[in-house]
Design an enzyme around this catalytic site. Structure first.
Site, PDB file in Angstrom:
ATOM      1  N   TYR A 159      -6.677   4.936  11.176  1.00 16.73           N
ATOM      2  CA  TYR A 159      -5.245   6.335  11.468  1.00 16.73           C
ATOM      3  C   TYR A 159      -6.005   7.825  11.532  1.00 16.73           C
ATOM      4  CZ  TYR A 159      -2.019   3.197   8.357  1.00 16.73           C
ATOM      5  OH  TYR A 159      -0.932   2.318   7.514  1.00 16.73           O
ATOM      6  N   ARG A 173       1.144  -0.961   0.297  1.00 18.06           N
ATOM      7  CA  ARG A 173      -0.175   0.122   0.394  1.00 18.06           C
ATOM      8  C   ARG A 173       0.958   0.685  -0.026  1.00 18.06           C
ATOM      9  NH1 ARG A 173      -0.880   5.020   2.430  1.00 18.06           N
ATOM     10  NH2 ARG A 173      -0.491   3.860   4.715  1.00 18.06           N
ATOM     11  N   ASP A 174       1.507   1.605   1.181  1.00 21.87           N
ATOM     12  CA  ASP A 174       2.105   2.838   1.778  1.00 21.87           C
ATOM     13  C   ASP A 174       4.090   2.704   0.149  1.00 21.87           C
ATOM     14  OD1 ASP A 174       2.951   5.728   1.866  1.00 21.87           O
ATOM     15  OD2 ASP A 174       3.003   5.062   4.344  1.00 21.87           O
ATOM     16  N   HIS A 210       3.702   4.718  12.590  1.00 22.07           N
ATOM     17  CA  HIS A 210       4.122   4.551  11.154  1.00 22.07           C
ATOM     18  C   HIS A 210       4.953   5.726  10.494  1.00 22.07           C
ATOM     19  CE1 HIS A 210       2.208   3.894   7.290  1.00 22.07           C
ATOM     20  NE2 HIS A 210       2.921   5.031   7.047  1.00 22.07           N
ATOM     21  N   HIS A 248       7.747   8.321   9.373  1.00 16.90           N
ATOM     22  CA  HIS A 248       8.358   8.254   7.455  1.00 16.90           C
ATOM     23  C   HIS A 248       9.590   8.978   7.113  1.00 16.90           C
ATOM     24  CE1 HIS A 248       5.025   7.966   4.453  1.00 16.90           C
ATOM     25  NE2 HIS A 248       4.410   7.914   5.246  1.00 16.90           N
ATOM     26  N   GLU A 252      -4.288   9.702  10.625  1.00 15.69           N
ATOM     27  CA  GLU A 252      -3.458  10.973   9.642  1.00 15.69           C
ATOM     28  C   GLU A 252      -2.666  11.827  10.331  1.00 15.69           C
ATOM     29  OE1 GLU A 252      -3.796  12.288   4.423  1.00 15.69           O
ATOM     30  OE2 GLU A 252      -5.199  11.726   5.759  1.00 15.69           O
ATOM     31  N   THR A 280       3.183  11.768   9.453  1.00 13.32           N
ATOM     32  CA  THR A 280       2.906  11.329   7.650  1.00 13.32           C
ATOM     33  C   THR A 280       3.581  12.479   6.960  1.00 13.32           C
ATOM     34  OG1 THR A 280       0.293  11.478   8.859  1.00 13.32           O
ATOM     35  CG2 THR A 280       0.365  11.930   6.138  1.00 13.32           C
TER      36      THR A 280
END
Length: 503
Positions: free
Chosen positions: A138, A10-11, A201, A203, A140, A173
């Site tokens: 999530y 997905r990501d 999560h 990044h 976001e 995010t």
């Protein structure tokens, strides 16, 4: 036990230039769950395309038969049930609902008041429950939410925590967090909502994704999100290989990941994605278990003085010893031992000197080159079973290139001519003709790379590295010459003799 969610499908597929086919997505899903033993995988975003729907349905159908459908998750949206219907029809049973985790995202993107958004989320969760679909949420832009509108974040979680939500997922995010801030923010979430299960999560915009994962785990999150090879939007996500190594070694915690399968899965994803793994990427990079300095190889022979807990065997790999101008006797002796060659000290000195001379010319010396160097320096005769006796290559404007070659195999001579799309292609086609006439299997060429030492001189050596697959075994051969075709032909002859000798 820390939970690992892999979001490569997905990501990870949001990496620029990456688009997995339905067959590739299913193959990767099977590897992640059955080989690597990831706890959960996020495989797609709802309502992307008809092709994505079919790909998801293929994965969920397999997962249902394999008894692991509860480990498959799909990103959905607050869209009056449209995502839920898509997920249900595709065979999914778990939605990762994307909500707004910062006040700025809510007001500027959705243009709604917090109470409206909270109500919309509640409606989606209630509908999902009626449909028999589980929900994770999530938040976001949570990291910016905690930084700029923490009261909104807390009010959001407070409002929806009584709902039937399995996990609250905390994404950085835009990749703005540092390890210290990650720790503080995650601790605050754990303090305020001790009954909730949290995923983090990360990044990698500031190259801190894995460090932030480390801090989030220290703060007490229950799970983390990763991708194979660090694929993902912009600078990517936290790499599974690095995160797992840190969890096991630096934090002393357990996961269900099978470490010895990491390298294999990484290579498969590298092939499917077309995104090459950096040679110095920890755990999975081509060079990370290669010692270059001679003093390091010497230390490895003396109770592993230069080894840490990241031993290559854990990850299905082996330690290698590079050959070049920084090589000492120890590096070269390690490589010779692997080849079964034993030299006295004087012979070692001569071979070492030759390797250093080649290294000074920027030439990359490989283990496979050593027997030839030994033969040249010590005047040993290494008899190749296959030799190119003569060849002729012609290139004429408006006509296909032509190659004629004469080759000796086992003392017998064979000659063939062929045309091709290029001179080397014509040469290989002529070789294939000979091998076909003998009933021999010819290897498949899987990659062809050409490089020259820095400087850009017209008389520079050309290094050609060709990757082959023979009977399911992948290997590389290398040729070095001032002429590119000569270098490619040398690499090809090395390949033929390597197969002939059974090495």
């Amino acid at each position: 036990m820390l939970e690992i969610l892999d979001t490569t499908l997905r990501d990870g597929e949001q990496t620029n230039g990456v688009a997995f086919s339905a067959h590739e997505k299913k193959a990767i899903a099977r590897l992640l769950i059955k080989e690597l033993n990831v706890d959960r995988i996020e495989i797609a975003s709802a309502r992307v395309s008809d092709g994505e729907f079919e790909a998801v349905r293929g994965i969920t159908s397999w997962a249902a038969q394999a008894g692991c459908l509860d480990r498959i998750e799909i990103l959905g949206f607050v869209d009056s049930g449209k995502s839920l219907a898509w997920i249900r029809d595709a065979g999914g049973r778990m939605m990762n609902l994307l909500c707004k985790g910062s006040l700025r995202h809510l007001t500027e993107q959705l243009k709604k008041r917090p109470e409206e958004h909270f109500s919309d989320i509640a409606g989606q969760v209630e509908l999902a429950t009626q449909m028999g679909i589980g929900v994770n949420v999530y938040l976001e832009d949570w990291s910016n939410g905690m930084k700029n509108s923490p009261d909104y974040v807390f009010n959001l979680v407070e409002a929806i925590i009584p709902l039937n939500i399995s996990r609250f997922m905390l994404p950085d995010t835009l990749g703005i967090l540092t390890p210290d801030v990650t720790y503080d923010f995650c601790c605050e979430m754990r303090r305020r909502f001790p009954q909730a299960r949290f995923d983090f999560h990360a990044h990698n915009d500031y190259d801190l994704a894995v460090a932030n994962v480390y801090s989030a785990i220290r703060a007490g999150v229950n799970g983390i999100h990763v991708t194979i090879n660090g694929l993902g939007e912009r600078a990517g996500n936290a790499s599974l290989s690095s995160a797992v190594a840190i969890i096991h070694d630096q934090l002393g915690m357990k996961t269900n990941i099978k470490e010895d399968k990491i390298n294999h899965v990484s290579k498969v994803v590298e092939t499917y994605s077309g995104i090459h793994i950096s040679p110095n990427q920890p755990v999975i990079g081509e060079n990370v278990f290669t010692q270059c300095a001679g003093v390091h190889a010497d230390g490895d022979s003396k109770n592993n003085l230069y080894c840490n807990a990241l031993v290559p065997e854990r990850f299905g790999r082996t330690r290698e010893y590079a050959l070049g101008k920084t090589s000492g006797n120890a590096n070269i002796r390690k490589n010779l031992e692997l080849l079964g060659i034993d030299l006295d000290e004087e012979s070692m000195r001569k071979v070492t000197q030759r390797v250093i001379e080649l290294g000074d010319k920027k030439e990359q010396v490989t283990q496979e080159d050593l027997p030839y160097i030994v033969s040249d320096v010590l005047r040993y005769d290494i008899v190749d079973k296959i030799k190119i006796l003569n060849y002729s290559l012609s290139l004429t404007q408006g006509l296909k290139p032509v190659a004629t070659l004469k080759i000796e195999i086992g003392g017998k001579e064979y000659e063939e001519t062929a045309t091709g799309d290029g001179q080397y292609d014509a040469f290989v086609r002529a070789l294939r003709k000979i091998y076909k006439s003998l009933g021999r299997k010819f290897p498949m060429l899987t990659n062809y790379a050409v490089s020259i030492p820095p400087g850009g001189r017209t008389d520079a050596f050309v290094q050609t590295i060709i990757s082959w697959n023979h009977d399911g075994v992948d290997f590389k051969t290398r040729g070095l010459d001032a002429d590119q075709m000569e270098a490619a032909i040398k690499a090809t002859i090395k390949m033929l003799n390597k197969i002939e000798s059974g090495n």
